[in-house]
Scaffold this active site. Structure first.
Site, short mmCIF file in Angstrom:
data_model
loop_
_atom_site.label_atom_id
_atom_site.label_comp_id
_atom_site.label_asym_id
_atom_site.label_seq_id
_atom_site.Cartn_x
_atom_site.Cartn_y
_atom_site.Cartn_z
N CYS A 141 0.79 -1.24 0.00
CA CYS A 141 0.00 0.00 0.00
C CYS A 141 0.82 1.29 0.00
O CYS A 141 1.72 1.48 0.82
CB CYS A 141 -0.96 0.01 1.17
SG CYS A 141 -2.16 1.36 1.06
N CYS A 155 -18.70 -6.29 -0.52
CA CYS A 155 -17.74 -6.26 -1.61
C CYS A 155 -16.42 -6.75 -1.02
O CYS A 155 -15.87 -6.08 -0.14
CB CYS A 155 -17.61 -4.84 -2.16
SG CYS A 155 -16.27 -4.64 -3.35
N CYS A 210 -20.72 3.08 -1.98
CA CYS A 210 -19.85 2.05 -1.41
C CYS A 210 -18.80 2.77 -0.59
O CYS A 210 -18.35 3.86 -0.95
CB CYS A 210 -19.20 1.25 -2.53
SG CYS A 210 -18.02 0.03 -1.93
N ARG A 237 -15.13 -8.11 -10.24
CA ARG A 237 -14.58 -6.85 -10.76
C ARG A 237 -13.12 -6.98 -11.16
O ARG A 237 -12.26 -7.35 -10.35
CB ARG A 237 -14.74 -5.72 -9.74
CG ARG A 237 -14.27 -4.38 -10.33
CD ARG A 237 -14.61 -3.17 -9.47
NE ARG A 237 -16.02 -3.14 -9.19
CZ ARG A 237 -16.53 -3.09 -7.97
NH1 ARG A 237 -15.75 -3.03 -6.93
NH2 ARG A 237 -17.82 -3.08 -7.81
#
Ligand code: SAM
Ligand code: DTB
Ligand code: SF4
Length: 315
Positions: free
Chosen positions: A61, A189, A129, A261
């Site tokens: 990250c 999700c 979301c 996705r």
């Protein structure tokens, strides 16, 4: 219609991963077409509402305070700006607006603003979301009451490989947050990242975890690692792109009714590779020039790609 299963074993998932490529694609396509319009793709636009300075140590990250990536730490964006960006995303054709924050978990002083963002973005007629890190029961309830449609929280990788990537929160912490979101009745999700140096067995194990949750996540983001300079994973070896396609195909087979996705990493993929991902059963993308802190293909390029492939977007 394929029955939904929640009891996938690692060996049978490995057997799928190891199929000859054409056989795997055929199975995935078959299942995809039983449940979806194979030419329809859902598009979501992302916005980082709080960037950088995160206390967690996720090895991939750009936003971890421990990674020297040169990213400026920013404060929570003002509500007006978030609404403006959501409006812009809507006018470019996005049906869902996903807001991400670089937090281990939300703090009360920020949380009240976050709830207002959900409310305002919903009023634009978009699906909402959020991805804010770990949540407790109270936070989950309040997000649900504010009308949040989806909560994104990724398992990231297999339980076996997890310790190589993150040490500041456990796999069980992630499963607990996902279960809370599920119990509160919001859409889940959840997916992961491939190309972090994990093995095929790890990819199978990540998919096994996702497919054996109490319900399949409504949305399963499969991210290709974006290698960010200054992170511990910046020079991990490239993954064979066909292995990424296989991961998508197996996700489609295990979770037939979920939106899969094709997520981060598209700027490093050519159009032909992305076409293979759609063939494998991906039916959702992030749309717009920016992911959270890294680039995404520009909207014009995606529009052209969709035209070339005869894909229409879902509203
Ligand atoms: N801080 C929150 C959390 O981690 O739960 C929410 C934001 S976090 C950036 C959301 C997800 O983005 C991560 O779980 C990870 O799966 C994905 N991600 C972050 N950096 C990435 C990278 N360099 N490449 C691919 N995916 C990435
Ligand atoms: C997800 O699975 N991928 C998105 C979203 N959920 C939040 C984030 C991708 C981030 C890629 C790296 C970045 O832009 O910082
Ligand atoms: Fe923080 Fe999320 Fe990045 Fe981990 S993935 S360092 S929790 S912003």
């Amino acid at each position: 219609m394929t029955d939904l299963r929640y009891d996938w074993g690692h060996e049978e998932i490995m057997a799928l991963m190891e199929l000859p490529f054409s056989d795997l694609m055929f199975q995935a396509q078959n299942i995809h077409r039983q449940h979806f319009d194979a030419n329809a793709v859902q598009v979501s636009t992302l916005l980082s509402i709080k960037t950088g300075g995160c206390s967690e140590d996720c090895g991939y990250c750009s936003q971890s305070a421990r990674n020297k990536t040169g990213l400026e730490r920013e404060r929570l964006l003002p509500i007006d700006e978030v609404v403006q960006q959501a409006q812009a995303a809507k006018s470019k054709g996005a049906s869902r607006f996903c807001m991400g924050a670089a937090w281990r978990s939300p703090k009360e002083k920020d949380f009240v603003h976050v709830l207002q963002m959900v409310d305002e973005v919903r009023k634009l007629g978009m699906e909402t979301c959020m991805t804010l890190g770990m949540l407790d029961d109270d936070q989950v309830q309040r997000l649900q009451q504010a009308g949040l449609d989806y909560y994104n929280h990724n398992l990231d990788t297999s339980p076996e490989y997890y310790g190589e990537v993150i040490s500041t929160r456990t796999y069980q912490d992630r499963l607990d947050t996902l279960e809370r979101v599920r119990q509160a009745g919001m859409n889940v999700c959840s997916g992961g990242i491939v190309g972090m140096g994990e093995s095929r067995a790890d990819r199978a194990s990540l998919l096994q975890q996702l497919a054996n949750l109490s319900m399949h996540p409504e949305s399963v983001p499969v991210n290709m690692l974006v290698k960010v300079e200054g992170t511990p994973l910046s020079d991990v070896e490239d993954l064979d792109p066909l292995e990424f396609v296989r991961t998508i195909a197996v996700a489609r087979i295990l979770m037939p009714q979920s939106m899969v996705r094709l997520s981060a990493g598209r700027t490093d993929m050519n159009d032909e590779l992305q076409a293979l991902c759609f063939l494998a059963g991906a039916n959702s993308i992030f749309y717009g020039e920016r992911l959270l802190t890294t680039d995404n293909p520009d909207a014009d390029h995606d529009r052209r790609l969709f035209e070339r492939l005869g894909i229409h977007t879902l509203q």
